[in-house]
Design a protein around this motif. Structure first.
Motif, PDB file in Angstrom:
ATOM      1  N   ASP A   1       0.814  -1.219   0.000  1.00  0.00           N
ATOM      2  CA  ASP A   1       0.000   0.000   0.000  1.00  0.00           C
ATOM      3  C   ASP A   1       0.849   1.273   0.000  1.00  0.00           C
ATOM      4  OD1 ASP A   1      -2.282  -1.645   0.280  1.00  0.00           O
ATOM      5  OD2 ASP A   1      -2.050  -1.675   2.467  1.00  0.00           O
TER       6      ASP A   1
ATOM      7  N   ARG B   1      -1.941   3.991   0.461  1.00  0.00           N
ATOM      8  CA  ARG B   1      -3.315   3.617   0.155  1.00  0.00           C
ATOM      9  C   ARG B   1      -3.929   2.961   1.387  1.00  0.00           C
ATOM     10  NH1 ARG B   1      -7.213   3.003  -3.359  1.00  0.00           N
ATOM     11  NH2 ARG B   1      -8.362   1.054  -3.623  1.00  0.00           N
TER      12      ARG B   1
ATOM     13  N   THR C   1      -6.527   0.622   2.788  1.00  0.00           N
ATOM     14  CA  THR C   1      -7.307  -0.476   2.215  1.00  0.00           C
ATOM     15  C   THR C   1      -7.963  -1.392   3.236  1.00  0.00           C
ATOM     16  OG1 THR C   1      -5.352  -1.917   2.109  1.00  0.00           O
ATOM     17  CG2 THR C   1      -5.803  -0.532   0.184  1.00  0.00           C
TER      18      THR C   1
ATOM     19  N   HIS D   1     -11.136  -4.245   4.334  1.00  0.00           N
ATOM     20  CA  HIS D   1     -11.740  -2.980   3.920  1.00  0.00           C
ATOM     21  C   HIS D   1     -11.798  -2.069   5.130  1.00  0.00           C
ATOM     22  CE1 HIS D   1     -15.570  -3.999   5.914  1.00  0.00           C
ATOM     23  NE2 HIS D   1     -15.337  -5.231   5.481  1.00  0.00           N
TER      24      HIS D   1
ATOM     25  N   ARG E   1     -11.761   3.858   1.717  1.00  0.00           N
ATOM     26  CA  ARG E   1     -10.698   3.289   0.878  1.00  0.00           C
ATOM     27  C   ARG E   1     -10.198   4.395  -0.038  1.00  0.00           C
ATOM     28  NH1 ARG E   1      -9.693  -2.096  -0.494  1.00  0.00           N
ATOM     29  NH2 ARG E   1     -11.684  -2.707   0.428  1.00  0.00           N
TER      30      ARG E   1
ATOM     31  N   THR F   1      -6.385   6.735  -1.512  1.00  0.00           N
ATOM     32  CA  THR F   1      -4.937   6.915  -1.589  1.00  0.00           C
ATOM     33  C   THR F   1      -4.609   8.346  -1.170  1.00  0.00           C
ATOM     34  OG1 THR F   1      -4.733   5.314  -3.387  1.00  0.00           O
ATOM     35  CG2 THR F   1      -2.909   6.856  -3.075  1.00  0.00           C
TER      36      THR F   1
END
Length: 340
Positions: A184, A195, A197, A213, A220, A222
């Motif tokens: 990530d 990111r 996630t 999640h 979610r 970036t």
């Protein structure tokens, strides 16, 4: 005939085990079983509903039948509970509405009494956020502790400082930070980013795990990160023993997920030693939201936090400044200056 019609149930289907004369605890048991069969709630939410109905609602409604639960009784109950705690009243309202809603769907009750109770009014409060000086004071306290200069408490694992820098540079929740994988992370491009996630979840009686999640769908995202966060992440990556992309950036010595409670306790311990009070992991989200709002507005702050509605950001995360922007003085000077 009018008395008999009023007393009989016009809504009772033959297949239901509940009737208007069923005790309220029977409805609660049926409702909790129905939630479990639907399997739509998270493993964390279902036990929370059960605890709230057991501790907040049943002590008051446990001796009543369903036909005895009306708007006036529910309204009085919530108002009395709100005098003690708005949050407790809010939690009680949710579970009471859902349980009685099941009785309506099964045609045991005609309307849901909770549809007509008075609205709960949240007490006014101002979100707390750290100033730049306070942020640096926390950094100094953590650095002092991680350097081994404090003789109190467990030996530092040198992760707390990096965790704080990632929270400060991403606005991510503590569980989301602890769920970051190396896959990530991008700290080699001109614009380093992380990111978001997943998140870390701890269910009663089960091992702490990584959920694939975050809290909500919009969470979610970036996030481009500042240099102080990128540097902290690089140092942490260099210390990892497990270099696989699916390892955890922050983990125990065995590579298992850290619990959010452990990080909270560790942060509280370090700051207690430094004499700094009132700093929790969540206050960093408010600190970030306040800083972004002051420089770029609430819309960007809400986007960074992963909120679907900026109203949530305004109400719960942004510390409003009492100082109105000085540009108003210049505007009024131009509008109403005295003629020479």
């Amino acid at each position: 005939m009018k008395a008999k019609l009023a007393d009989r149930s016009l809504f009772q289907p033959s297949s239901s085990a509940l009737t208007p004369d069923s005790p309220f605890p029977d409805l609660v048991a049926y409702w909790l079983e129905d939630l479990e069969l639907e399997d739509r709630l998270s493993k964390r939410t279902l036990p929370l509903y059960e605890r709230n109905v057991q501790t907040l609602v049943l002590p008051v409604f446990g001796h009543l039948t369903l036909r005895e639960i009306g708007v006036a009784r529910c309204d009085h109950f919530l108002k009395q509970l709100a005098k003690q705690s708005y949050n407790r009243a809010k939690r009680a309202r949710v579970v009471l509405r859902l349980a009685l809603g099941l009785a309506v769907r099964h045609e045991v009750l005609p309307p849901n009494p909770m549809d007509h109770v008075s609205r709960l009014h949240r007490p006014g409060s101002t979100p707390n956020a750290l100033t730049s000086a306070e942020v640096n004071a926390v950094r100094a306290a953590i650095a002092f502790w991680e350097a081994g200069r404090s003789i109190s408490g467990p030996k530092p694992d040198e992760q707390l400082g990096a965790i704080v820098e990632v929270m400060l540079g991403t606005s991510a929740r503590i569980g989301e930070v602890l769920a970051i994988h190396p896959r990530d992370i991008d700290v080699t491009s001109p614009t380093p980013s992380i990111r978001i996630t997943g998140t870390i979840v701890s269910h009663c009686g089960e091992p702490t795990t990584r959920q694939d999640h975050p809290k909500t769908a919009k969470s979610r995202r970036t996030v481009a990160i500042p240099s102080f966060t990128a540097e902290a992440v690089r140092r942490r990556l260099a210390r990892l023993e497990d270099l696989s992309l699916d390892a955890l950036l922050f983990c125990s010595r065995e590579g298992t997920p850290l619990t959010t409670n452990k990080v909270r306790r560790q942060l509280r311990h370090v700051l207690d030693l430094a004499g700094v009070a009132g700093v929790t992991p969540h206050v960093y989200r408010r600190t970030v939201a306040t800083a972004i709002d002051q420089q770029a507005g609430v819309e960007l702050a809400a986007e960074l936090l992963g909120h679907t509605d900026p109203k949530i950001t305004i109400q719960h995360y942004i510390r409003r400044s009492e100082m109105v922007k000085p540009v108003t003085a210049e505007m009024l000077e131009r509008a109403f200056a005295k003629e020479q």
